[in-house]
Scaffold this motif. Structure first.
Motif, PDB file in Angstrom:
ATOM      1  N   VAL A  36       0.843  -1.187   0.000  1.00 38.06           N
ATOM      2  CA  VAL A  36       0.000   0.000   0.000  1.00 38.06           C
ATOM      3  C   VAL A  36       0.882   1.242   0.000  1.00 38.06           C
ATOM      4  O   VAL A  36       1.732   1.406   0.882  1.00 38.06           O
ATOM      5  N   GLU A  37       0.683   2.109  -0.986  1.00 38.29           N
ATOM      6  CA  GLU A  37       1.445   3.344  -1.104  1.00 38.29           C
ATOM      7  C   GLU A  37       0.480   4.527  -1.226  1.00 38.29           C
ATOM      8  O   GLU A  37      -0.660   4.357  -1.665  1.00 38.29           O
ATOM      9  N   ASN A  38       0.947   5.727  -0.869  1.00 41.38           N
ATOM     10  CA  ASN A  38       0.074   6.898  -0.961  1.00 41.38           C
ATOM     11  C   ASN A  38       0.705   8.020  -1.772  1.00 41.38           C
ATOM     12  O   ASN A  38       0.513   9.197  -1.480  1.00 41.38           O
ATOM     13  N   SER A  39       1.424   7.647  -2.821  1.00 42.30           N
ATOM     14  CA  SER A  39       1.992   8.614  -3.748  1.00 42.30           C
ATOM     15  C   SER A  39       1.987   8.017  -5.144  1.00 42.30           C
ATOM     16  O   SER A  39       2.252   6.821  -5.321  1.00 42.30           O
ATOM     17  N   THR A  40       1.705   8.844  -6.141  1.00 38.59           N
ATOM     18  CA  THR A  40       1.743   8.367  -7.522  1.00 38.59           C
ATOM     19  C   THR A  40       3.144   7.944  -7.941  1.00 38.59           C
ATOM     20  O   THR A  40       3.311   7.280  -8.967  1.00 38.59           O
ATOM     21  N   GLU A  41       4.150   8.298  -7.151  1.00 39.13           N
ATOM     22  CA  GLU A  41       5.509   7.863  -7.459  1.00 39.13           C
ATOM     23  C   GLU A  41       5.602   6.337  -7.508  1.00 39.13           C
ATOM     24  O   GLU A  41       6.472   5.786  -8.192  1.00 39.13           O
ATOM     25  N   ALA A  42       4.709   5.664  -6.808  1.00 42.68           N
ATOM     26  CA  ALA A  42       4.716   4.192  -6.810  1.00 42.68           C
ATOM     27  C   ALA A  42       4.456   3.634  -8.201  1.00 42.68           C
ATOM     28  O   ALA A  42       4.901   2.525  -8.528  1.00 42.68           O
ATOM     29  N   PHE A  43       3.758   4.393  -9.040  1.00 43.30           N
ATOM     30  CA  PHE A  43       3.474   3.928 -10.397  1.00 43.30           C
ATOM     31  C   PHE A  43       4.731   3.905 -11.270  1.00 43.30           C
ATOM     32  O   PHE A  43       4.735   3.275 -12.329  1.00 43.30           O
ATOM     33  N   ALA A  44       5.780   4.599 -10.847  1.00 45.42           N
ATOM     34  CA  ALA A  44       7.019   4.653 -11.623  1.00 45.42           C
ATOM     35  C   ALA A  44       8.002   3.549 -11.248  1.00 45.42           C
ATOM     36  O   ALA A  44       9.050   3.414 -11.882  1.00 45.42           O
ATOM     37  N   PRO A  46       9.987   0.354 -11.308  1.00 45.24           N
ATOM     38  CA  PRO A  46      10.219  -0.669 -12.337  1.00 45.24           C
ATOM     39  C   PRO A  46       9.638  -2.031 -11.974  1.00 45.24           C
ATOM     40  O   PRO A  46       9.312  -2.834 -12.854  1.00 45.24           O
ATOM     41  N   GLY A  47       9.503  -2.296 -10.683  1.00 44.18           N
ATOM     42  CA  GLY A  47       8.955  -3.564 -10.230  1.00 44.18           C
ATOM     43  C   GLY A  47       7.455  -3.715 -10.456  1.00 44.18           C
ATOM     44  O   GLY A  47       6.890  -4.785 -10.214  1.00 44.18           O
ATOM     45  N   LEU A  48       6.807  -2.646 -10.939  1.00 47.11           N
ATOM     46  CA  LEU A  48       5.364  -2.694 -11.176  1.00 47.11           C
ATOM     47  C   LEU A  48       4.994  -3.810 -12.152  1.00 47.11           C
ATOM     48  O   LEU A  48       3.945  -4.447 -12.018  1.00 47.11           O
ATOM     49  N   SER A  49       5.860  -4.048 -13.099  1.00 39.62           N
ATOM     50  CA  SER A  49       5.577  -5.059 -14.126  1.00 39.62           C
ATOM     51  C   SER A  49       5.573  -6.476 -13.570  1.00 39.62           C
ATOM     52  O   SER A  49       5.134  -7.412 -14.247  1.00 39.62           O
ATOM     53  N   ASP A  50       6.053  -6.653 -12.334  1.00 36.17           N
ATOM     54  CA  ASP A  50       6.057  -7.975 -11.709  1.00 36.17           C
ATOM     55  C   ASP A  50       4.812  -8.230 -10.866  1.00 36.17           C
ATOM     56  O   ASP A  50       4.628  -9.340 -10.352  1.00 36.17           O
ATOM     57  N   LYS A  65       4.363  12.174 -16.269  1.00 38.07           N
ATOM     58  CA  LYS A  65       4.503  11.457 -17.538  1.00 38.07           C
ATOM     59  C   LYS A  65       5.208  10.124 -17.349  1.00 38.07           C
ATOM     60  O   LYS A  65       4.781   9.095 -17.893  1.00 38.07           O
ATOM     61  N   GLU A  66       6.276  10.119 -16.575  1.00 36.27           N
ATOM     62  CA  GLU A  66       7.040   8.894 -16.376  1.00 36.27           C
ATOM     63  C   GLU A  66       6.236   7.862 -15.586  1.00 36.27           C
ATOM     64  O   GLU A  66       6.333   6.658 -15.838  1.00 36.27           O
ATOM     65  N   GLU A  67       5.453   8.337 -14.618  1.00 32.69           N
ATOM     66  CA  GLU A  67       4.619   7.444 -13.827  1.00 32.69           C
ATOM     67  C   GLU A  67       3.552   6.783 -14.695  1.00 32.69           C
ATOM     68  O   GLU A  67       3.319   5.573 -14.619  1.00 32.69           O
ATOM     69  N   LEU A  68       2.903   7.600 -15.528  1.00 31.02           N
ATOM     70  CA  LEU A  68       1.857   7.079 -16.405  1.00 31.02           C
ATOM     71  C   LEU A  68       2.431   6.098 -17.422  1.00 31.02           C
ATOM     72  O   LEU A  68       1.839   5.049 -17.688  1.00 31.02           O
ATOM     73  N   SER A  69       3.577   6.434 -17.978  1.00 29.14           N
ATOM     74  CA  SER A  69       4.204   5.575 -18.975  1.00 29.14           C
ATOM     75  C   SER A  69       4.520   4.204 -18.399  1.00 29.14           C
ATOM     76  O   SER A  69       4.278   3.164 -19.037  1.00 29.14           O
ATOM     77  N   ASN A  70       5.044   4.174 -17.179  1.00 25.72           N
ATOM     78  CA  ASN A  70       5.386   2.901 -16.543  1.00 25.72           C
ATOM     79  C   ASN A  70       4.133   2.104 -16.196  1.00 25.72           C
ATOM     80  O   ASN A  70       4.091   0.879 -16.367  1.00 25.72           O
TER      81      ASN A  70
END
Length: 213
Positions: A36-44, A46-50, A65-70
């Protein structure tokens, strides 16, 4: 073990922190390891893809932009996306690619908190199994919706609060694909107490499980 990421924030009126805690508990009951995170930075990250599943609870606000792209790359690659109400489909209003991924965007809730009826259109779908049409007390979301969505439930506007919407049939629950990823959405769930409504909670739980890879 499947892993899920919940990211909460934005407008406090939707009680995102409380709702994130509730959803985390639901997913843990289903055997997920939940972050559980409370910042959009979590969307950036690299481990999101796992991850198996991402659940945004982030009304309005902005996403970099970088957060959305990831994030979009992760979902296109097969990570599931699931959410509800404004936490998913009234987030990041300036980001059309995010809306394209989600399959819809909130635009109005005439009358604010009102009584309305939810009609199950796909009782044969596992997400809706055993759920019949039901009454609901909350915001009735009027949305701009992608025609490629697979609609599982709808609501019909009475026109009482915006006469030009009379008899408009609006999707409430849908699922879709975004690349290899499964995307699920339910417009039910304005505040945390709505998780006490069995139909709302069951639909969201099943939808998250359907979306998760």
């Amino acid at each position: 073990m499947r892993e899920a990421l919940i990211v909460w924030g934005g407008w406090s009126g939707h009680e995102p922190e409380q709702c994130a805690s509730t959803i985390a508990g639901m997913l843990e009951e289903e055997g997920f390891k939940v972050y559980v995170e409370n910042s959009t930075e979590a969307f950036a990250d690299p481990g999101l893809s796992d991850m198996s599943l991402v659940v945004p609870i982030y009304t309005m606000s902005k996403i970099e932009k970088e957060e959305l792209s990831n994030l979009t790359a992760a979902i296109r690659g097969g990570v599931g996306l699931a959410g509800y109400h404004g936490g998913m489909c009234d987030a990041f209003r300036e980001s059309v690619e995010y809306q394209f991924m989600c399959g819809g965007q909130w635009v109005a809730h005439p009358g604010n908190i009102i009584d309305y009826r939810v009609n199950v259109t796909r009782p044969d779908d596992p997400v809706m199994e055993g759920i019949r049409d039901f009454d609901y007390h909350s915001e009735q979301y009027y949305m701009h919706v992608d025609p490629s969505n697979e609609i599982l439930a709808t609501t019909t506007f009475s026109g009482e609060h915006a006469y030009w919407t009379k008899d408009v049939v609006m999707p409430v629950v849908w699922k879709r694909r975004y690349g290899e990823g499964r995307v699920f959405y339910s417009s039910l769930g304005h505040v945390a107490k709505e998780f006490d409504v069995p139909e709302m909670r069951t639909i969201l739980r099943r939808g998250m499980l359907w979306a998760a890879r």
